[in-house]
Enzyme design. Structure first.
Site, PDB file in Angstrom:
ATOM      1  N   ARG A  46       0.855  -1.204   0.000  1.00  0.00           N
ATOM      2  CA  ARG A  46       0.000   0.000   0.000  1.00  0.00           C
ATOM      3  C   ARG A  46       0.883   1.245   0.000  1.00  0.00           C
ATOM      4  O   ARG A  46       0.604   2.227  -0.671  1.00  0.00           O
ATOM      5  CB  ARG A  46      -0.939  -0.005   1.227  1.00  0.00           C
ATOM      6  CG  ARG A  46      -2.042  -1.047   1.157  1.00  0.00           C
ATOM      7  CD  ARG A  46      -3.102  -0.835   2.238  1.00  0.00           C
ATOM      8  NE  ARG A  46      -2.571  -0.972   3.597  1.00  0.00           N
ATOM      9  CZ  ARG A  46      -2.480  -2.127   4.260  1.00  0.00           C
ATOM     10  NH1 ARG A  46      -2.866  -3.249   3.683  1.00  0.00           N
ATOM     11  NH2 ARG A  46      -1.988  -2.158   5.485  1.00  0.00           N
ATOM     12  N   LYS A 136     -11.389  15.528   5.910  1.00  0.00           N
ATOM     13  CA  LYS A 136     -12.577  15.059   5.194  1.00  0.00           C
ATOM     14  C   LYS A 136     -13.407  14.127   6.070  1.00  0.00           C
ATOM     15  O   LYS A 136     -12.846  13.336   6.845  1.00  0.00           O
ATOM     16  CB  LYS A 136     -12.170  14.298   3.925  1.00  0.00           C
ATOM     17  CG  LYS A 136     -13.373  13.901   3.078  1.00  0.00           C
ATOM     18  CD  LYS A 136     -13.039  12.834   2.058  1.00  0.00           C
ATOM     19  CE  LYS A 136     -13.453  11.461   2.571  1.00  0.00           C
ATOM     20  NZ  LYS A 136     -13.464  10.432   1.530  1.00  0.00           N
ATOM     21  N   LYS A 219     -18.291  18.586  -0.668  1.00  0.00           N
ATOM     22  CA  LYS A 219     -17.982  17.477  -1.578  1.00  0.00           C
ATOM     23  C   LYS A 219     -19.240  16.621  -1.753  1.00  0.00           C
ATOM     24  O   LYS A 219     -19.451  15.651  -1.012  1.00  0.00           O
ATOM     25  CB  LYS A 219     -16.811  16.653  -1.004  1.00  0.00           C
ATOM     26  CG  LYS A 219     -16.476  15.415  -1.824  1.00  0.00           C
ATOM     27  CD  LYS A 219     -15.144  14.804  -1.443  1.00  0.00           C
ATOM     28  CE  LYS A 219     -14.920  13.492  -2.161  1.00  0.00           C
ATOM     29  NZ  LYS A 219     -13.558  13.001  -2.077  1.00  0.00           N
TER      30      LYS A 219
END
Ligand code: 13P
Length: 357
Positions: A46, A136, A219
């Site tokens: 990752r 976020k 968003k």
């Protein structure tokens, strides 16, 4: 709270026709996408994949900001540079996903409420110290028989607003992400109605929790027919419905709207964003931009396939998709950009001329 710094960061996130890239998939989601392609699901793999993205040459031409995940913001490039610093050095603002996921909601079968408020103040302080300048939080709403319920909309809108207030207290711009999901057979009109209700409630809660609209980014989803709806509207019809919905409920003080892609293909997401800007840009009080995850990254991941030898081609693809979305912000995206190999080759070979990466 330094409101000037906050507002200046929010404006920079949508300035110069650029947008955001979301690379904040949780470990589970990232592993699922790796597994589909037979890529090993380890922390080091990752890390290598995220390093590929973070070090893509000239990505900052189209990308203003990148959303990281907790694991990723703690990782470093091969030369030992923390990802957040590597991004900032390239002129990309680092941010961080701070919710801890959408969990089944009590008393509301099939619906979810996003968690993560407990201990958030301390986590935000730590992320700010690590270089994050925005955060976020995503809430999800599925359209079905009787859903989303009022309870689900209210609980998620309230959590989004409390998260946003805490972010601004910590000097981080909150990216407020209420996502009405695409799954289902519902019509475009139903999606428009639900999206409008959700956004209305979200802005009401943001107001109640004293969040400064000038220092946040919205968003949202685009207004789309359900994936299995027999009627699939044209790109222009989607653009009209989405802009009409946003104009009704998003206050002019918000500096930018950055869409999620939600599983749309890269080309369709670019085409729809392009139509909105081509048709309405001059009438909009806020920038209409992108904060895509899959719609920017998917081809990159497929080309990379876990192999170091594919890194350069994968980065070329990432640069290209980001550039397509920058063009869509100007209303200048053309599907030919995705099919004309000469254009693609020119764009990608230019960025590698003289690059050592
Ligand atoms: P997608 O564009 O793949 O929907 O991802 C955006 C995102 O940040 C989801 O939370």
């Amino acid at each position: 709270m330094n409101t000037q710094a906050l507002e200046s960061t929010a404006q920079k996130m949508v300035a110069d026709g650029k947008g955001l890239i979301a690379i904040d998939e949780s470990i589970g989601t990232c592993n699922k996408r790796f597994a589909k392609l037979g890529i090993p699901q380890t922390e080091e793999v990752r890390r290598r994949y995220r390093e590929l993205i973070v070090t893509t040459p000239d990505l900052s031409e189209s990308i203003s900001s990148a959303i990281l995940f907790d694991e990723t913001i703690r990782q470093r490039t091969n030369d030992g540079t923390p990802f957040a610093k590597a991004l900032a050095d390239e002129g990309i603002i680092p941010g961080i996903k701070v919710d801890v996921g959408a969990k089944p909601m009590a008393a509301c079968p099939g619906e979810k409420v996003t968690e993560g408020l407990d201990g958030l103040r301390a986590r935000l302080a730590e992320y700010a110290q690590m270089g994050a300048r925005f955060a976020k939080w995503r809430a999800v709403f599925s359209i079905g028989d009787g859903t989303p319920s009022r309870a689900c909309i209210e609980a998620n809108a309230h959590a989004l607003a409390r998260y946003a207030a805490l972010c601004q207290e910590a000097g981080l711009v909150p990216v407020v992400e209420p996502e009405v999901l695409m799954e289902g057979a519902h019509s475009l009109e139903t999606c428009r109605e639900v999206t409008e209700n959700v956004l209305r409630r979200v802005f009401s809660e943001l107001h109640s929790q004293r969040v400064r609209l000038e220092g946040l980014i919205l968003k949202p989803n685009m207004v789309l027919p359900g994936l299995t709806c027999p009627t699939q509207e044209t790109v222009d019809e989607v653009a009209d419905a989405t802009v009409k919905c946003l104009l009704r409920v998003v206050p002019a003080a918000v500096p930018g709207v950055t869409f999620l892609s939600g599983g749309q293909s890269g080309e369709l997401a670019s085409a729809r964003l392009n139509a909105m800007n081509a048709r309405f840009k001059s009438q909009l009080p806020w920038g209409l931009a992108f904060s895509f995850g899959r719609a920017i990254q998917q081809p990159t991941l497929e080309i990379w396939h876990g192999e170091q030898t594919n890194t350069k081609a994968a980065q070329q693809s990432l640069y290209h998709r980001a550039a397509c979305n920058k063009a869509a912000r100007r209303g200048e995206y053309d599907a030919l950009m995705d099919h004309d190999e000469t254009t693609l080759f020119r764009a990608t070979s230019d960025i590698y001329a003289g690059s050592s990466r």
